[in-house]
Design an enzyme around this catalytic site. Structure first.
Site, short mmCIF file in Angstrom:
data_model
loop_
_atom_site.label_atom_id
_atom_site.label_comp_id
_atom_site.label_asym_id
_atom_site.label_seq_id
_atom_site.Cartn_x
_atom_site.Cartn_y
_atom_site.Cartn_z
N HIS A 201 -12.91 -10.62 22.15
CA HIS A 201 -13.08 -9.26 21.64
C HIS A 201 -12.01 -8.83 20.63
CE1 HIS A 201 -14.88 -5.14 22.96
NE2 HIS A 201 -14.64 -5.16 21.67
N TYR B 102 -16.50 -2.42 27.77
CA TYR B 102 -17.38 -1.26 27.83
C TYR B 102 -17.62 -0.80 29.26
CZ TYR B 102 -18.56 -2.89 23.08
OH TYR B 102 -18.53 -3.32 21.77
#
Length: 280
Positions: free
Chosen positions: A103, A48
């Site tokens: 992730h 992010y």
């Protein structure tokens, strides 16, 4: 705040704020304001590219670090970086995270999971998790983990309730954290007549009804927003409870259809991509 108890006895708030697709300035502001409102779960990720901003938001909120459940994720390009955990903690400005994920099931993801297990043993991660590991990936990981994960983060919403995956999770008491909890903003989901009717009954919006459904399913939910009013509304779901009959009616909406479809080519790209981390 309602909480779920993890398979290592740690407690996690049932609702938090996600920071996916938030620019650093927005992430900092959203985290700070969310914490002031009473949120205690914050979710971010290497990918992010706002971990430093999230850390600033935490520090300027004046909420004690030990009262916050902080979650982040290692990106596949970091799985073989022996310093990945330390660098992640440094960006966040913390000594530990409450939850550390890998992730994506891309690249050398087993090396990434070993990093999680090491961080867990060293106290740098109070719990560990896997993100987007469904089907064959979680089946393979089951045969290789030393420490079972406490969480999995996957797409989940009333149109896609992860029914099959939940059978595996129940075996190990792994909790599910939902992303795309409102169906990626799909108006057909938000405007389902059932949610409209329940909203009128409980004086809530359709989105609030859906978020409450998540929590009553036992899912931890992390809607993201840079709009302070939306952040406040998303938290305002714990003063009512859907009945068993209403939960059964919502269950009938499950189509087994997801919004995000990942390809093998994308997984290869994930392994090659390196986030350009914030400088400040």
């Amino acid at each position: 705040m309602e909480k779920v108890v993890l398979n290592n006895k740690l407690e996690c708030p049932i609702i938090g704020i996600g920071t996916f697709m938030l620019e650093p300035s927005d992430a900092e502001n959203s985290v700070r304001e969310a914490l002031k409102m009473g949120y205690r779960l914050i979710d971010t990720a290497n990918a992010y590219v706002n971990e430093r901003a999230v850390g600033r938001g935490i520090r300027t909120s004046n909420v004690a670090r030990e009262d916050i459940f902080l979650s982040t994720k290692l990106w596949p390009s970091e799985y073989t970086n022996d310093n990945a955990v330390e660098e992640t903690l440094k960006r966040l400005g913390v000594d530990y995270v409450d939850l550390l994920y890998i992730h994506q099931p891309a690249g050398d993801w087993l090396a990434g999971y070993r990093q999680l297990e090491k961080a867990y043993k060293e106290g740098k991660a109070k719990s560990i998790g896997i993100c987007n590991f469904e089907g064959e990936y979680i089946e393979e990981l089951e045969t290789k983990w030393e420490i079972a994960p406490q969480f999995i983060q996957v797409e989940a919403h009333p149109y896609f309730t992860q029914r099959e995956l939940r059978n595996t999770l129940e075996k190990y008491d792994i909790k599910l954290m939902s992303w795309y909890p409102l169906g990626h903003g799909d108006k057909s989901l938000i405007n389902e007549q059932l949610f409209v009717d329940l909203g009128k009954k409980y004086s809530k919006s359709s989105a609030q009804i859906i978020l409450r459904w998540h929590t009553q399913m036992g899912f931890v939910v992390i809607p993201g927003s840079k709009n302070v009013d939306h952040i406040r509304d998303n938290l305002n779901i714990l003063d009512f409870k859907l009945t068993d009959e209403e939960m059964e009616e919502i269950a009938k909406l499950d189509k087994g259809e997801r919004y995000y479809h990942r390809t093998d080519e994308q997984l290869k790209g994930f392994a090659a991509w390196q986030p350009e981390y914030e400088k400040n």
